[in-house]
Every structure is written in C-alpha cells, then in structure tokens.
Write an enzyme that holds these catalytic residues in place. Structure first.
Site, PDB file in Angstrom:
ATOM      1  CG  HIS A   1      -2.018  -1.038   1.104  1.00  0.00           C
ATOM      2  ND1 HIS A   1      -3.317  -0.738   0.782  1.00  0.00           N
ATOM      3  CD2 HIS A   1      -1.972  -2.393   1.222  1.00  0.00           C
ATOM      4  CE1 HIS A   1      -4.037  -1.842   0.731  1.00  0.00           C
ATOM      5  NE2 HIS A   1      -3.245  -2.864   1.001  1.00  0.00           N
TER       6      HIS A   1
ATOM      7  CG  ASP B   1       0.233   9.136   0.601  1.00  0.00           C
ATOM      8  OD1 ASP B   1       0.175   7.941   0.943  1.00  0.00           O
ATOM      9  OD2 ASP B   1      -0.457  10.038   1.129  1.00  0.00           O
TER      10      ASP B   1
HETATM   11  C1  G6P Z   1      -0.931   3.281   6.095  1.00  0.00           C
HETATM   12  C2  G6P Z   1      -0.428   1.855   5.934  1.00  0.00           C
HETATM   13  C3  G6P Z   1      -1.405   0.870   6.561  1.00  0.00           C
HETATM   14  C4  G6P Z   1      -1.714   1.275   7.990  1.00  0.00           C
HETATM   15  C5  G6P Z   1      -2.208   2.713   8.057  1.00  0.00           C
HETATM   16  C6  G6P Z   1      -2.465   3.204   9.476  1.00  0.00           C
HETATM   17  O1  G6P Z   1      -2.051   3.481   5.321  1.00  0.00           O
HETATM   18  O2  G6P Z   1      -0.223   1.556   4.577  1.00  0.00           O
HETATM   19  O3  G6P Z   1      -0.877  -0.433   6.536  1.00  0.00           O
HETATM   20  O4  G6P Z   1      -2.656   0.406   8.568  1.00  0.00           O
HETATM   21  O5  G6P Z   1      -1.232   3.546   7.449  1.00  0.00           O
HETATM   22  O6  G6P Z   1      -1.302   3.044  10.245  1.00  0.00           O
HETATM   23  P1  G6P Z   1      -1.280   2.131  11.546  1.00  0.00           P
HETATM   24  O7  G6P Z   1       0.151   2.021  11.928  1.00  0.00           O
HETATM   25  O8  G6P Z   1      -2.119   2.865  12.539  1.00  0.00           O
HETATM   26  O9  G6P Z   1      -1.906   0.804  11.164  1.00  0.00           O
END
Ligand code: G6P
Length: 470
Positions: free
Chosen positions: A162, A371
């Site tokens: 992602h 991003d």
């Molecule tokens: C990004 C990453 C995700 C993640 C999200 C929130 O979008 O690609 O994998 O879940 O951030 O971050 P966190 O560390 O809170 O899961």
C-alpha cells in the site's frame, strides 16, 4: 474476479474489527479498503488485534461480522516494540517513503519482524483451506508468503504493497534487502499502487537479483520461480462514501463549517499525523501565502484535521511538536481578534463528518512528500457539489497524482509553489472548477475499491494457473 465458491483470505497487520469500523480515528486507507473488499466477497480476515499480551494465545479469536470472519491474535509487548514500532514503522516505513534520515537499522527490529511473521503463519495456518485464495497486505507482512509456502501451502497467493517502493539506490541501504525481496517472489502476484513504484521494484529485481524481468507483462523469473508484478491503483468505496454524505451527521458537519467560517473560503487537509504527509511543509506554504498576501487572512481559513498516529515512535512525537509550533507561529502572527487563519484539530472524525467537511471546503490541500496512493484526495473529489465544486491541490509525489492529473499538481517541498497554487485555487472560476472536477470524478467513481478488488483477485486467479501455483 474470483468465482463465488472460492474463499478469499485477507491477511494484514491491522483488522477493522467492528468497534473500529467506520469509527473516528486514524486507521488509514488500508483498513477501510479491505473492509469494503471483504464485504463484497465474504471470506476471512486475519491480523493483529492491536492488543499486547504477556502470554498471547496462538489460536486466534474469531468472530463473524456481516458475512466476514475476523480472526485476530494478540502480540507480546516486545514483539509490538520490535515488529510494529520497530522494523515496520521505524525501518521499512521511513525507508519506503524515501526518509533514509529517519530509518533505523536495528538488528533486533529485523529479528522481531521475522518472529512476528512466523507467528502469523503459525496462527493462520490451521484456518486456511486448500482452495482458498490468500491475499497478504502491506509492508508489515512481506515474508509471510514464504513462511506459508514453507509449510506446504500451494494456494494462490498475492501480496499488495500500500506504500511506495523506493528507488534501488535507497533500498539497498537496507541490510538483507535481497532476502526480503526474495520472500516477495514466493507470491504468485505482487501489486503496487502505481507505475512508478512498480518500475522501481522491477528495476531492483533485474539489477540486484539478476532476475529475468519482462517490463511489459511484469513477469519476473528467478531460480525456477515466476511472479507477476503489476500496478493496481486503489480507490475509495464510492457508494458507501456517497451514502454517508446524505446523512444528517454529514449535513450538520458541513453546516458547522460553513456557519463558523462565514464569508471566508475554507481550505481543508485531512491526514494521519505522519511525517510522510508533508504537514510542516504545507504550513510553510500557507505561511508563505499569507506573507505574500496578508490581506487574504480575511478570506481564507485552513482547517487541518490530523489524528495522532504511532505515538510511541520518536519521529512521530517530533513531527507533532513541530506542527504545534508552526501552527502557533502562523496563528500568532496572522490572527485578528475575530479571525484565526489555521484550525488545527488532532481528533479523528467519522466518514460522515469528513464528508461534511470536504463538502463545505472549497479547496482540498493534499500535499504528502511521498504517498503510495492517498485516498483523501479521492474522497475530497467525491464529496464536492457537482454544480459548484471545490479545487483539489495535490502533491505530484502521491500515487494519486498519476490518475488525478486534472487537479492542481504541486511540489510539496516548495512553499512558493504551494502558495501560488492556493492563490490559483482561490481565483479559479466556476467553469474551470467544473471542467477539472468532471475529469476527476470519473476516475474516483469508476476506479473504486470494488474494481481494485476485482482486478487484483481476478488476476490472481489467472496468474496462479500460469505459474502452476495450484
Ligand atoms: C498506512 C499503511 C497501513 C496502515 C495505516 C495506518 O495506510 O499503509 O498499513 O494500517 O497507514 O497506520 P497504523 O500504523 O495505525 O496501522
């Protein structure tokens, strides 16, 4: 598209268990997107509960919600520290966002990462049936496919990243980089958000691994194994998002923004509080705008929603302090007794509230330094009034810029560029705003999360056969 008898097994670090579903917070695009994907197909979603436990059970906790089985495990505090705060978010995250200056190269982190990937494999293995299609997500779990293959799983297996994939010269600063990428070649299909990240990955495979790479098809051959790598730009859950937009909550929020900004134009930013989002640079751009046009403080107000994220990590604490300082400086210098130019909000908001905010703001400012995609840009477009849409200012370094080129594209590092584009946006006539928006909305509406899921899982079904993966 998967045939309807095939079960999809999604594995990601974060699982949107119902208490967090649609909730205010900082879950990021991944959890929302996977929630939509699984609601569409049904299936199993496995991941970390988000909880620490001194002696976590190997067997996951399982619940069924709206036809989706969610299975989660707790992790040891040391594992959370070394895997989640450590390797995932202090090594891979900064490096993949080109922030080599913030990257930690700690051996303990790498070992924690290996341990937790192994733990995921041990816990999820009993839940997997021979005909399941497995789809692993994001940088936390790159080696998981290999851990499952070692256990004899022949299922079709895909991986989606992602976040960006960095250029080879940056990536090779990672100790054992080769080992990490070789684990990616255990998957039948590897997906990226856009062509740029895909190109960097293919370049690495060719240059550093000596793999046979076909740039046209994305086919990678190495040591008798074949993997296909392609770009699949993720989208928003358009119908769900639009349905949120007609709720009382969305309308009331829009009304609150409008009545509190009166005749001023409202400009909005919505980001997890993360250094990759370019927030200090954005404030510098806004500061530059007010330096150049001090009188415009009477007609522009900026609302930044930035829910805190990954708060145990030093670089996140630092960025938070810096933002408080910069907001304070600009507001101190530019406020009048009845006017404050920047509203800085650390709370999370529901989807309906965000829709209302986007709808009421005539400029959307989305300026990450890097991003993978950026779904805020897409949500902002979706929430606009078709007859009088706002203007999207978008970083040229977001994956979304490759699709949303009818936005005003900016260099997020340049305060002057941000300032000039704010001015352009403020002065853009309705005809041009409509023309641009009409181009943007086609992509946002049609290249939605359902299409992304269909494209990826459909290809996974085909390449699985191509490479003899079961
Ligand atoms: C990004 C990453 C995700 C993640 C999200 C929130 O979008 O690609 O994998 O879940 O951030 O971050 P966190 O560390 O809170 O899961």
């Amino acid at each position: 598209m998967l045939d309807k008898d095939t079960r999809l097994v999604v594995i990601s670090n974060r699982v949107a268990v119902p208490k967090a579903r649609g909730a205010a917070g900082a879950q990021g695009g991944l959890a929302g997107a996977l929630n939509a994907a699984l609601t569409q197909t049904g299936g199993l979603w496995f991941g970390w509960s988000g909880e620490e436990h001194p002696d976590p059970a190997v067997e996951p906790k399982v619940g069924v919600y709206d036809g989706v089985t969610m299975a989660t495990i707790d992790l040891l505090p040391q594992d959370v520290e070394e895997y989640y705060n450590g390797y995932a978010n202090s090594t891979l995250w900064p490096l993949f966002h080109y922030r080599i200056d913030l990257t930690a190269y700690e051996r303990d982190f790498a070992m924690g990462y290996e341990r937790v990937n192994e733990r995921f494999a041990v816990s999820v293995a009993p839940l997997i049936k021979p005909d399941d299609v497995i789809w692993v997500h994001d940088y936390h779990l790159i080696p998981l496919g290999e851990r499952l293959r070692e256990r004899g799983f022949k299922n079709r297996m895909g991986f989606f990243l992602h976040i960006p994939w960095p250029p080879t010269r940056l990536f090779v600063s990672l100790p054992y980089h080769e080992r990490l990428v070789r684990t990616m070649l255990s998957y039948d299909l590897v997906g990226f958000q856009c062509g740029e990240w895909l190109e960097s990955f293919l370049h690495y495979c060719r240059k550093e691994l000596g793999a046979n790479v076909d740039e046209q098809t994305g086919r990678i051959d190495l040591d008798g194994q074949t993997t296909i790598a392609r770009a699949y730009p993720i989208g928003i859950d358009y119908d769900h998002f639009m349905a949120q937009g007609v709720t009382g909550e969305a309308r009331q929020t829009a009304q609150r923004v409008l009545s509190s900004t009166r005749r001023r134009t409202a400009m909005i930013g919505v980001d997890r509080l993360d250094y990759s989002k370019g927030l200090p640079e954005r404030l510098d751009g806004i500061g530059r705008f007010f330096d150049r046009f001090p009188e415009r403080v009477d007609d522009l107000v900026f609302i930044q929603i930035a829910p805190p994220s990954r708060e145990d990590i030093g670089s996140y604490q630092q960025i938070r302090a810096l933002l408080e300082q910069k907001t304070g400086q600009i507001n101190g210098a530019r406020s009048k007794i009845d006017i404050v130019p920047i509203r800085y909000v650390n709370q999370g908001h529901t989807t309906a509230q965000l829709f209302g905010c986007y709808h009421a703001c005539k400029i959307g400012l989305v300026t990450p330094l890097r991003d993978g995609m950026n779904l805020v840009a897409k949500e902002y477009v979706a929430a606009q009034d078709p007859e009088d849409p706002g203007v999207l200012i978008l970083s040229m370094f977001a994956g979304a810029a490759q699709q949303l080129d009818a936005a005003l594209l900016v260099n997020p590092h340049s305060p002057d560029d941000i300032a000039s584009n704010i001015r352009l946006a403020l002065e853009m006539d309705r005809a041009e705003r409509k023309e641009r928006w009409e181009q943007l909305i086609v992509t946002v509406r049609d290249d939605n999360v359902q299409r992304w899921t269909e494209n990826f899982t459909g290809d996974l079904a085909t390449v699985g056969r191509l490479v003899g993966g079961g």
